[in-house]
Design a protein around this motif. Sequence first.
Motif, PDB file in Angstrom:
ATOM      1  N   VAL A 343     102.835  25.875 -36.742  1.00  0.00           N
ATOM      2  CA  VAL A 343     101.781  25.855 -35.742  1.00  0.00           C
ATOM      3  C   VAL A 343     101.006  27.169 -35.805  1.00  0.00           C
ATOM      4  CG1 VAL A 343     103.705  25.512 -34.158  1.00  0.00           C
ATOM      5  CG2 VAL A 343     101.645  26.331 -33.267  1.00  0.00           C
ATOM      6  N   VAL A 344      99.687  27.044 -35.637  1.00  0.00           N
ATOM      7  CA  VAL A 344      98.812  28.223 -35.673  1.00  0.00           C
ATOM      8  C   VAL A 344      98.154  28.387 -34.315  1.00  0.00           C
ATOM      9  CG1 VAL A 344      96.793  29.288 -36.744  1.00  0.00           C
ATOM     10  CG2 VAL A 344      98.294  27.854 -38.111  1.00  0.00           C
ATOM     11  N   ASN A 345      98.265  29.577 -33.757  1.00  0.00           N
ATOM     12  CA  ASN A 345      97.594  29.865 -32.492  1.00  0.00           C
ATOM     13  C   ASN A 345      96.812  31.157 -32.569  1.00  0.00           C
ATOM     14  OD1 ASN A 345     100.161  28.260 -30.774  1.00  0.00           O
ATOM     15  ND2 ASN A 345      98.010  27.903 -30.322  1.00  0.00           N
ATOM     16  N   ASN A 346      95.753  31.170 -31.803  1.00  0.00           N
ATOM     17  CA  ASN A 346      94.907  32.356 -31.734  1.00  0.00           C
ATOM     18  C   ASN A 346      95.599  33.468 -30.924  1.00  0.00           C
ATOM     19  OD1 ASN A 346      92.766  33.460 -29.475  1.00  0.00           O
ATOM     20  ND2 ASN A 346      92.042  33.662 -31.553  1.00  0.00           N
ATOM     21  N   VAL A 347      95.176  34.703 -31.153  1.00  0.00           N
ATOM     22  CA  VAL A 347      95.727  35.883 -30.479  1.00  0.00           C
ATOM     23  C   VAL A 347      95.678  35.740 -28.949  1.00  0.00           C
ATOM     24  CG1 VAL A 347      95.284  38.340 -30.057  1.00  0.00           C
ATOM     25  CG2 VAL A 347      95.079  37.427 -32.366  1.00  0.00           C
ATOM     26  N   GLU A 348      94.501  35.365 -28.466  1.00  0.00           N
ATOM     27  CA  GLU A 348      94.324  35.312 -27.005  1.00  0.00           C
ATOM     28  C   GLU A 348      95.136  34.173 -26.385  1.00  0.00           C
ATOM     29  OE1 GLU A 348      90.186  35.323 -25.877  1.00  0.00           O
ATOM     30  OE2 GLU A 348      90.674  34.926 -23.786  1.00  0.00           O
ATOM     31  N   THR A 349      95.241  33.062 -27.117  1.00  0.00           N
ATOM     32  CA  THR A 349      96.063  31.951 -26.642  1.00  0.00           C
ATOM     33  C   THR A 349      97.482  32.464 -26.399  1.00  0.00           C
ATOM     34  OG1 THR A 349      94.815  30.586 -28.203  1.00  0.00           O
ATOM     35  CG2 THR A 349      96.702  29.565 -27.137  1.00  0.00           C
ATOM     36  N   LEU A 350      98.018  33.170 -27.387  1.00  0.00           N
ATOM     37  CA  LEU A 350      99.398  33.647 -27.290  1.00  0.00           C
ATOM     38  C   LEU A 350      99.550  34.689 -26.192  1.00  0.00           C
ATOM     39  CD1 LEU A 350     100.288  33.861 -31.080  1.00  0.00           C
ATOM     40  CD2 LEU A 350     101.154  32.201 -29.429  1.00  0.00           C
ATOM     41  N   ALA A 351      98.512  35.518 -25.996  1.00  0.00           N
ATOM     42  CA  ALA A 351      98.599  36.553 -24.970  1.00  0.00           C
ATOM     43  C   ALA A 351      98.672  35.934 -23.575  1.00  0.00           C
ATOM     44  CB  ALA A 351      97.398  37.490 -25.073  1.00  0.00           C
ATOM     45  N   ASN A 352      98.196  34.698 -23.426  1.00  0.00           N
ATOM     46  CA  ASN A 352      98.261  34.018 -22.133  1.00  0.00           C
ATOM     47  C   ASN A 352      99.657  33.484 -21.825  1.00  0.00           C
ATOM     48  OD1 ASN A 352      95.758  33.644 -20.458  1.00  0.00           O
ATOM     49  ND2 ASN A 352      94.907  33.129 -22.468  1.00  0.00           N
ATOM     50  N   VAL A 353     100.454  33.280 -22.882  1.00  0.00           N
ATOM     51  CA  VAL A 353     101.739  32.601 -22.709  1.00  0.00           C
ATOM     52  C   VAL A 353     102.718  33.345 -21.781  1.00  0.00           C
ATOM     53  CG1 VAL A 353     103.808  31.854 -23.968  1.00  0.00           C
ATOM     54  CG2 VAL A 353     101.542  31.209 -24.786  1.00  0.00           C
ATOM     55  N   PRO A 354     102.942  34.670 -21.997  1.00  0.00           N
ATOM     56  CA  PRO A 354     103.882  35.352 -21.093  1.00  0.00           C
ATOM     57  C   PRO A 354     103.462  35.241 -19.624  1.00  0.00           C
ATOM     58  CG  PRO A 354     103.355  36.763 -22.960  1.00  0.00           C
ATOM     59  CD  PRO A 354     102.448  35.581 -23.039  1.00  0.00           C
ATOM     60  N   TYR A 355     102.169  35.309 -19.374  1.00  0.00           N
ATOM     61  CA  TYR A 355     101.676  35.216 -17.996  1.00  0.00           C
ATOM     62  C   TYR A 355     102.039  33.859 -17.390  1.00  0.00           C
ATOM     63  CZ  TYR A 355      98.479  35.062 -14.025  1.00  0.00           C
ATOM     64  OH  TYR A 355      97.966  34.948 -12.762  1.00  0.00           O
ATOM     65  N   ILE A 356     101.875  32.803 -18.182  1.00  0.00           N
ATOM     66  CA  ILE A 356     102.155  31.456 -17.681  1.00  0.00           C
ATOM     67  C   ILE A 356     103.649  31.282 -17.397  1.00  0.00           C
ATOM     68  CG2 ILE A 356     102.117  28.995 -18.273  1.00  0.00           C
ATOM     69  CD1 ILE A 356      99.578  29.609 -19.936  1.00  0.00           C
ATOM     70  N   LEU A 358     105.825  33.600 -16.792  1.00  0.00           N
ATOM     71  CA  LEU A 358     106.261  34.498 -15.723  1.00  0.00           C
ATOM     72  C   LEU A 358     105.777  34.052 -14.349  1.00  0.00           C
ATOM     73  CD1 LEU A 358     107.892  37.082 -15.620  1.00  0.00           C
ATOM     74  CD2 LEU A 358     105.768  38.382 -15.707  1.00  0.00           C
ATOM     75  N   ASN A 359     104.521  33.614 -14.277  1.00  0.00           N
ATOM     76  CA  ASN A 359     103.947  33.290 -12.973  1.00  0.00           C
ATOM     77  C   ASN A 359     103.891  31.794 -12.701  1.00  0.00           C
ATOM     78  OD1 ASN A 359     102.915  36.082 -12.096  1.00  0.00           O
ATOM     79  ND2 ASN A 359     102.188  35.852 -14.194  1.00  0.00           N
ATOM     80  N   GLY A 360     104.223  31.010 -13.695  1.00  0.00           N
ATOM     81  CA  GLY A 360     104.204  29.558 -13.517  1.00  0.00           C
ATOM     82  C   GLY A 360     102.857  28.968 -13.864  1.00  0.00           C
ATOM     83  N   ALA A 361     102.912  27.723 -14.368  1.00  0.00           N
ATOM     84  CA  ALA A 361     101.678  27.042 -14.766  1.00  0.00           C
ATOM     85  C   ALA A 361     100.745  26.885 -13.569  1.00  0.00           C
ATOM     86  CB  ALA A 361     102.010  25.685 -15.368  1.00  0.00           C
ATOM     87  N   GLY A 362     101.322  26.676 -12.385  1.00  0.00           N
ATOM     88  CA  GLY A 362     100.514  26.478 -11.186  1.00  0.00           C
ATOM     89  C   GLY A 362      99.601  27.658 -10.925  1.00  0.00           C
ATOM     90  N   GLU A 363     100.154  28.845 -11.059  1.00  0.00           N
ATOM     91  CA  GLU A 363      99.381  30.060 -10.801  1.00  0.00           C
ATOM     92  C   GLU A 363      98.239  30.177 -11.824  1.00  0.00           C
ATOM     93  OE1 GLU A 363      99.600  32.003  -8.274  1.00  0.00           O
ATOM     94  OE2 GLU A 363      98.123  33.459  -9.018  1.00  0.00           O
ATOM     95  N   PHE A 364      98.554  29.888 -13.092  1.00  0.00           N
ATOM     96  CA  PHE A 364      97.548  29.958 -14.152  1.00  0.00           C
ATOM     97  C   PHE A 364      96.405  28.979 -13.872  1.00  0.00           C
ATOM     98  CE2 PHE A 364      95.891  28.434 -18.262  1.00  0.00           C
ATOM     99  CZ  PHE A 364      95.507  29.633 -18.846  1.00  0.00           C
ATOM    100  N   CYS A 365      96.761  27.790 -13.394  1.00  0.00           N
ATOM    101  CA  CYS A 365      95.771  26.727 -13.157  1.00  0.00           C
ATOM    102  C   CYS A 365      94.820  27.045 -12.017  1.00  0.00           C
ATOM    103  CB  CYS A 365      96.474  25.417 -12.829  1.00  0.00           C
ATOM    104  SG  CYS A 365      97.164  24.637 -14.266  1.00  0.00           S
ATOM    105  N   ARG A 366      95.194  28.002 -11.192  1.00  0.00           N
ATOM    106  CA  ARG A 366      94.322  28.298 -10.042  1.00  0.00           C
ATOM    107  C   ARG A 366      92.989  28.887 -10.469  1.00  0.00           C
ATOM    108  NH1 ARG A 366      96.869  30.574  -4.995  1.00  0.00           N
ATOM    109  NH2 ARG A 366      95.723  32.391  -5.736  1.00  0.00           N
ATOM    110  N   THR A 367      92.938  29.434 -11.685  1.00  0.00           N
ATOM    111  CA  THR A 367      91.681  29.986 -12.185  1.00  0.00           C
ATOM    112  C   THR A 367      91.058  28.969 -13.144  1.00  0.00           C
ATOM    113  OG1 THR A 367      92.909  32.046 -12.236  1.00  0.00           O
ATOM    114  CG2 THR A 367      90.708  32.100 -13.156  1.00  0.00           C
ATOM    115  N   GLY A 368      89.742  28.893 -13.131  1.00  0.00           N
ATOM    116  CA  GLY A 368      89.057  28.040 -14.107  1.00  0.00           C
ATOM    117  C   GLY A 368      88.613  26.711 -13.538  1.00  0.00           C
ATOM    118  N   THR A 369      88.210  25.812 -14.442  1.00  0.00           N
ATOM    119  CA  THR A 369      87.752  24.495 -14.013  1.00  0.00           C
ATOM    120  C   THR A 369      88.817  23.464 -14.363  1.00  0.00           C
ATOM    121  OG1 THR A 369      86.727  24.009 -16.136  1.00  0.00           O
ATOM    122  CG2 THR A 369      85.363  25.150 -14.530  1.00  0.00           C
TER     123      THR A 369
END
Lengths: 621, 168
Positions: A343-356, A358-369
Amino acid sequence: MRNLQAGLKSPADLELMRKRLKEARGRRENYLAVCGDTGCTVWGSNTIKDSLQDCLKRKGFLEKVDIKFTGCLGLCESGPVIIVFPQEIFYQKVKEADIEEIIDKTVLKGEVVERLLYEDPTSGQKYIYASDIPFYKNQVRVLLGNNWINDPNSIEDYIAIDGYKALGRALTEMSPAEVVEEIKISHLRGRGGAGFPTGRKWEECYKASSDHKYIICNADEGDPGAFMDRSLLEGNPHAVLEGLIIGGYAVGASEGIIYIRAEYPTAVDKLSLAINNAEKLGLLGENIMGSGFNFYVSISIGAGAFVCGETSALVSSIEGKVGEPRQKPPHLVERGLWNKPTVVNNVETLANVPYIILNGAGEFCRTGTKESRGTKIFSLVGKVNNTGLVEVPLGITLREIIFEIGGGIKDGGKFKAVQTGGPSGGCLPEMFLDSPVDFEELKAAGSMMGSGGMIVMDEETCMIDVARYFLRFLKDESCGKCFSCREGISRMLEIADSIARGTGSLEELELLKELGSAVKDSSMCGLGQSSANPVLSTIRYFEDEYKDHILENKCPAGVCRELISFDIDSVFCNTCGACIKNCPASAVCEDKEGQPVIIQEACSKCGTCLETCKHGAVLKR
Amino acid sequence: MQDLKGDLSVLDKPVAGNNGVSLISAMHDIQEKYSYLPEEVLRELAAETDTPLIEIYRIATFYKHFSLTPKGKHRIVSCTGTACHVRGIEVVNTEVSRLLGVEPGSTTADGKYSLETVNCLGACALAPLVVIDGEYYGNMTASRIRKIIRKHDKKTEKTACSCSSSAK
Ligand SMILES: Cc1cc2nc3c(=O)[nH]c(=O)nc-3n(C[C@H](O)[C@H](O)[C@H](O)COP(=O)(O)O)c2cc1C
Ligand code: FES
């Protein structure tokens, strides 16, 4: 530290280390963040850092005040940038001569040095604190925010801000399937361009059965005019590394490879150091934190080929071959690196993973559309006041990014277009300024999100020249495998060139559109399929400008060399002779009355006369 | 003349995920050492790795980073990325070419300067950008680059410089 030699045997060990680091940190809250990213180092932030150190030493405060040479602080335009903590006082364009005053007044007494404050280019208002500046105030800096408090070379700094906690949690409290599920719920979409759901990609690889799998971090960042991935890697390498390890655990890979372009030597150095330090602590390698999971990471360096950002070409390049894309399917999860599921992932995609994690998918989903969650980093460049790196919630409008965060158009110019998506994207005119920035909206408008380059253009940017620029770029970078891409782009460039020279015809313009859609439909990889986007979007929104070139032989923006000329207006000219002296082509002479005139045949159209004339007497038309 | 034979220690490094040798990383090392890819060394690489020379030539010409001709003593690298383009790098490049009498991608006859372009240097906020011997110069214009090159020329005339530090 004892732990450093021994390695962390469990997440509990890591927590213990973190507690100690946090305590030590709490005692030293006075520090100076000096931006050490490429932008600011060009402005001389290296010397600034050294002088600060010398000055503190001289005054005997070196023990009390830390200096952190950090990753990108965002506002590259105003470098060198310094932020004084704990107050978060923001200083810009700092010079060596300012150092003593900063230490005496701000660091020691908490007073502000007025002249170093940021001044809003439109309102003229000055701001003391970083978080009040509109540039920062309107951003959501989930990934970049840590750059302020983090020395990228220090794994301890990263651990102190909850680094590797997500990894500990994933390895001990979650099964790989649960990690995949969490990422799926987060709706995280790839930040490398196409916006493919990361969870789904991971699930496919997780389900593939094989004795060996790979996860690759795509740090090729070929989009010219974009530097998000470089800044992330240089500013917070451990976040990317942690994301990669978690990804490896989730998909069942035991090996991670970071493919990084050769043009980024500093990022390679910082990453290598980060990998080394993580290995020493037992966060990478055999039996990570006693979990039984083994994972190894290596770096593979590219050699300057845009097409190698495409996943199958990238894999071929890692294998040491020419980076030509191949037909898919079979997809990389079936046949990837060395024929193993990959699997190939971009740098920024991977940088988001620890945040998700750690804080849960719910918290991540609160931002954006709804369809595009979370934040996105853009490199905001071109004819905009606050050039730099910005992180915004998806769904924000282009107007907010360019006019509120970006501070509007440079030199009081007028907005003309914004280019997103790099060579695969398009130019969007004013009518899209209030559209939300998300994957679908940009695509519908004829551009794309891309990896995050955002180039602002004003009335002095010629759209035909921009289209021609991207065609030239793509002609050079096409691998040449597909006939339609190889020949189609060359033919499109010929037409664009002829229009820019004023020799094009309306029939050719029609042919250009037709060729564009033919190349789009008949090329194999993403490069060819999207290669016509820059041309087609400029024709779609700026057809009049094409017609001006074709029918009137005029370049309204004053860019296309063959269609412009420089003249001296004798009314404004005071015959100071600056143009005569400075013209590199010796194309300015005095006439019989001593009035400078430009010999058109000799003029190389470099614009030096316009640049040097203090009386506004040189006209470009 | 350097002795080009017999240095293939680069081949000891295994490639990511496999025990074989990555030709690309070997070629990176060769270029780092000689500043370009000398034919003799490539021939040796081909023999050593049992790869047809044509395949090595293909890689060397496919990737922009590799050069089959020696570079000049001083390297002028100008960014032709989008940000640099819209802020006017082309005018700057034309001026550099005019001053040195060579086109981008080539080296002056005296071997002093080589002129290169790169798609993006990743410091787009400072566009347009030129790098001379590893030193970055932002916000370039035709007249500024002229002054910088003249100054550089004078400086390097006095001190016989041996810098070949790789620009980004
Ligand atoms: C010609 C071409 C160039 C690309 N360049 C890059 C790149 O430089 N960086 C990147 O992350 N993705 C790039 N991509 C997209 C990748 O192919 C791929 O979609 C991405 O790396 C997947 O990761 P993501 O799902 O995390 O975005 C490119 C695609 C094409 C067709
Ligand atoms: S476009 Fe020139 S540095 Fe990025």
